[in-house]
Design an enzyme around this catalytic site. Structure first.
Site, PDB file in Angstrom:
ATOM      1  N   SER A  45       0.834  -1.209   0.000  1.00 44.18           N
ATOM      2  CA  SER A  45       0.000   0.000   0.000  1.00 44.18           C
ATOM      3  C   SER A  45       0.863   1.252   0.000  1.00 44.18           C
ATOM      4  O   SER A  45       0.477   2.275  -0.544  1.00 44.18           O
ATOM      5  CB  SER A  45      -0.866   0.071   1.251  1.00 44.18           C
ATOM      6  OG  SER A  45      -1.467  -1.128   1.524  1.00 44.18           O
TER       7      SER A  45
ATOM      8  N   HIS B 277      -2.606  -3.256  -6.250  1.00 44.27           N
ATOM      9  CA  HIS B 277      -3.039  -2.775  -4.944  1.00 44.27           C
ATOM     10  C   HIS B 277      -4.528  -3.038  -4.763  1.00 44.27           C
ATOM     11  O   HIS B 277      -5.372  -2.294  -5.247  1.00 44.27           O
ATOM     12  CB  HIS B 277      -2.710  -1.279  -4.796  1.00 44.27           C
ATOM     13  CG  HIS B 277      -3.051  -0.743  -3.446  1.00 44.27           C
ATOM     14  ND1 HIS B 277      -3.489   0.534  -3.226  1.00 44.27           N
ATOM     15  CD2 HIS B 277      -3.034  -1.338  -2.229  1.00 44.27           C
ATOM     16  CE1 HIS B 277      -3.729   0.697  -1.934  1.00 44.27           C
ATOM     17  NE2 HIS B 277      -3.458  -0.415  -1.317  1.00 44.27           N
TER      18      HIS B 277
ATOM     19  N   GLU C 146      -5.780  -0.850  -7.856  1.00 40.33           N
ATOM     20  CA  GLU C 146      -4.841   0.075  -8.495  1.00 40.33           C
ATOM     21  C   GLU C 146      -3.734  -0.785  -9.106  1.00 40.33           C
ATOM     22  O   GLU C 146      -3.056  -1.526  -8.394  1.00 40.33           O
ATOM     23  CB  GLU C 146      -4.265   1.047  -7.469  1.00 40.33           C
ATOM     24  CG  GLU C 146      -5.271   2.098  -7.009  1.00 40.33           C
ATOM     25  CD  GLU C 146      -4.718   3.018  -5.930  1.00 40.33           C
ATOM     26  OE1 GLU C 146      -4.921   4.234  -6.024  1.00 40.33           O
ATOM     27  OE2 GLU C 146      -4.085   2.518  -4.978  1.00 40.33           O
TER      28      GLU C 146
ATOM     29  N   ASN D  36      -4.472   6.492  -1.624  1.00 35.13           N
ATOM     30  CA  ASN D  36      -3.968   6.850  -0.303  1.00 35.13           C
ATOM     31  C   ASN D  36      -3.356   8.241  -0.274  1.00 35.13           C
ATOM     32  O   ASN D  36      -3.368   8.897   0.764  1.00 35.13           O
ATOM     33  CB  ASN D  36      -2.970   5.799   0.195  1.00 35.13           C
ATOM     34  CG  ASN D  36      -3.707   4.614   0.818  1.00 35.13           C
ATOM     35  OD1 ASN D  36      -4.836   4.763   1.298  1.00 35.13           O
ATOM     36  ND2 ASN D  36      -3.095   3.448   0.789  1.00 35.13           N
TER      37      ASN D  36
END
Ligand code: T1G
Length: 659
Positions: free
Chosen positions: A409, A430, A442, A480
């Site tokens: 991540s 991801h 992702e 994120n």
């Protein structure tokens, strides 16, 4: 008999007195203006020809008709309008039977409803998905469907937008029969009906319904459509059908359709529709063939790894799940089996499907077992030395053409790739937790990723039934990074006078299922805390830093699991905790900040601005390719309400007006 053409997309041939009309408007036979004109021309021809006893309408390829042409929305209307075509079909003097060869959606389903008979092919499916585009059916769906299948079932179908397959359509009364050769069956049905009385849907009375069942169906739709107006409007129209003449009902439906079509909700959902279709398309990969993937290795069977394994199993892959010890491998198998069991309980998987998945699963502690894997997805503890060591070992075990994917991540996948002799076979995947449920992945195009490796990763995600968004390497990738920017802004507002519950309330009123502080509590505060401690030594003292989260963590408030975080959770229920307010107030005093009040609007404006600024930076850095990709990440990974279109869309909307 030669083929006749009615404009470029409608053709017809005569089969013993039956005019078989075929729509051919790739890719999905949408009802574009030339199709509508072509259909009218075919009807005119059939009306005037004494040798024609009736018509069959069908489509080419996998679709019957995919619906109205969404690309025409927002453009000036072009005659003939769809309701005109549909009314003409229903009123036609000769029988018209549809042979539904594939998907019949939206306006396509409305054509079906207006025909005098409906034959479903085995691959047929029917649906009125308009609410998913922020609109209601606009060509009779809300008025004709309840006449055929009753109010309760119509509320369910139109209110949720779900599609039904051929067998359910027949059970409901939406289709008359299933036929292996729907065209032949429809031609026969036209001959049977020729010269006789026609069953026109608009003339059927809506069957009486149990008011309690109607209320229950309505409540179900309303409960799942938080913040959206189209589903409730659709239910209103279906309920009204019983009390209105067809003409009145159609007028009411059309007015509602036109109003919603011009709404922001619809513009947003259409943006999402097209963004989804563009996502995962990479121009440079147009001619690149993906590698064959049949066997997937999953390293680590924790929450993430077992979710990924389940997703691959239920999509037909063979899975080799690797753990460090035989005992851990057995527990991993247990977790995977547990998720499959739940899927059977909730009827998302059949018992046979579960058996087939388990037969394709190998759980092992022998890394050599991965020699047969075409792709290995790593889902171990997010630590750089753990991951680089694993990739070094994997590199020596897997076949030369196999792909290695990391599910990190926050770490740098390029650094992980350097542990391998061939970094071109490394890509980032991801996943979001729980990986068997969350749609978003992702796909990280690393510095050295080979084009066919990226193409293979995209094909893999597609076969999982998930949504792939390609991004470049950056800390936290697209989602994120934006989430962190949003959180930073939220914490600035905390220090300046807002409280966590006020910020969460603003986000929830906007349409997020949960505010950011509640989300942090659910995920646990310790990972971000550890990261902040790691970065503390190199932090620029000139950059504003809010200590409140650190204070909470130091006090042992690590989130929901501990019963305490940004909130308290007595008996599991989220509750405002005066102790948190005290920590926040103390932090303000320490920095001499005089708190001020924030409105919901100001909070949302600031949070959206923070997201958009970060998104704009991601585009400028080339990490994200399109604003729509960023919107999809936030909608599918972070709870951004789809009917607001995502952060990039919502701001464009405010500055440029409705598109
Ligand atoms: N209009 C225009 N283009 C469409 C389209 C449509 N309705 N549907 C799909 N496309 C394009 C899509 O953008 C993509 O283009 C290509 O077709 C393949 O799509 C009056 C108001 C039919 C099940 O909501 O659900 O009728 O990217 O990748 O997986 O009441 O497309 O290749 O350039 O999705 O095989 C209601 C939406 C309209 C159907 C096919 N209809 N479409 O899935 O292919 S509103 C819908 C779908 C309406 C009436 C009203 C799916 C599909 P490109 P795809 P697929």
């Amino acid at each position: 008999m030669p083929e006749m053409r009615f404009l470029q997309s409608v053709s017809a041939r005569l089969d013993g007195g039956v005019l078989v009309v075929t729509i051919n408007n790739p890719p999905v036979n949408a009802l574009s203006a030339h199709v509508r004109t072509g259909l009218i021309a075919a009807l005119d021809h059939a009306a005037d020809a004494p040798n024609i006893v009736g018509l069959v309408i069908s489509g080419t390829g996998r679709t019957f008709i995919g619906g109205a042409d969404i690309k025409e929305f927002g453009k000036p209307p072009v005659e003939p309008m769809l309701p005109t075509v549909i009314d003409r079909i229903e009123a036609f003097e000769k029988p018209i039977i549809c042979a539904v060869n594939g998907v019949a959606l939206g306006g396509g389903c409305e054509v079906v409803l207006a025909c005098h008979g409906r034959i479903a092919g085995e691959a047929a499916s029917f649906g009125l998905p308009e609410v998913k585009l922020g609109i209601v059916p606009g060509a009779g769906g809300t008025q004709r469907l309840p006449r055929l299948i009753g109010t309760v079932a119509a509320i369910d179908l139109i209110g949720t937008g779900r599609a039904v397959k051929a067998d359910e359509a027949v059970t409901l009364g939406l289709a008359d029969a299933i036929a292996a050769d729907p065209l032949a069956a429809a031609i026969a049905a036209v001959r049977d009906n020729a010269g006789g009385a026609l069953r026109r849907t608009g003339n059927i009375d809506v069957p009486a319904a149990d008011p309690d069942a109607v209320s229950a169906a309505e409540a179900k739709v309303v409960a799942r459509s938080r913040g959206q107006s189209a589903p409730a409007e659709a239910v209103r129209l279906v309920k009204a059908a019983g009390g209105l003449s067809l003409k009145q009902g159609l007028a009411e439906e059309r007015a509602t359709f036109l109003r919603l079509r011009d709404s922001e909700e619809s513009a947003a959902l259409r943006h999402v529709f097209f963004a989804e279709r563009s996502a995962g398309k990479v121009e440079t990969l147009a001619d690149v063939a993906p590698r064959r993937i049949e066997t997937v290795g999953v390293v680590g069977t924790g929450l993430m790894g077992s979710g990924i394994a389940v997703s691959a199993l239920t999509s037909g892959y063979r899975v080799i799940a690797l753990e460090q010890t035989p005992e851990a491998a057995e527990s991993g198998r247990g977790r995977i089996t547990g998720i499959l069991d739940k899927a059977v309980q909730s009827k998302r998987l059949t018992a046979e499907g579960r058996e087939a998945c388990l037969a394709r699963l190998e759980a092992t502690a022998e890394i050599k077992a991965l020699a047969t894997a075409d792709l290995v997805v790593e889902a171990v503890f997010d630590d750089l030395s753990v991951k680089t060591e694993l990739f070094r070992r994997l590199d020596g075990v897997v076949a030369p053409g196999a792909i290695l994917a990391t599910n990190t991540s926050y770490l740098d996948p390029d650094a992980i790739a350097t542990a391998t002799a061939d970094p071109s076979r490394v890509v980032g995947l991801h996943f979001f937790s729980p990986a068997n449920v969350m749609r978003l992945v992702e796909v990280v195009d690393c510095a050295r990723t080979a084009p066919d490796v990226l193409a293979s990763a995209l094909a893999f995600v597609k076969r999982l039934g998930k949504l792939a968004v390609v991004c470049g390497v950056t800390e936290g990738f697209v989602g994120n990074r934006i989430f962190s920017a949003c959180r930073r802004e939220a914490e600035f507002m905390l220090e300046d006078g807002a409280l966590p519950q006020e910020i969460d309330a603003a986000l929830e009123a906007y349409g997020f299922p949960m505010g950011i502080f509640a989300v942090n509590d659910m995920a646990g505060l310790e990972i971000a805390w550890a990261r902040r401690k790691r970065l503390a030594a190199t932090r620029d003292p000139a950059v504003r830093y809010v200590e409140i989260a650190d204070r909470l963590c130091e006090a042992g408030r690590l989130g929901r699991k501990r019963g305490l975080g940004w909130y308290a959770y007595p008996n599991g229920a989220r509750t405002v905790d005066p102790a948190v307010t005290a920590v926040i107030e103390a932090a303000r005093v320490e920095k001499n900040i005089a708190p001020r009040a924030f409105t919901k609007d100001e909070i949302m404006t600031r949070l959206l601005k923070a997201m958009v600024e970060e998104g704009t930076a991601l585009l400028a850095e080339g990490v994200a390719a399109r604003p729509g990709d960023i919107d999809l990440v936030m909608i599918n990974g972070y709870g951004f309400p789809a009917h607001k279109g995502g952060p990039m869309f919502s701001v464009r909307q405010n500055t440029e007006g409705t598109i």
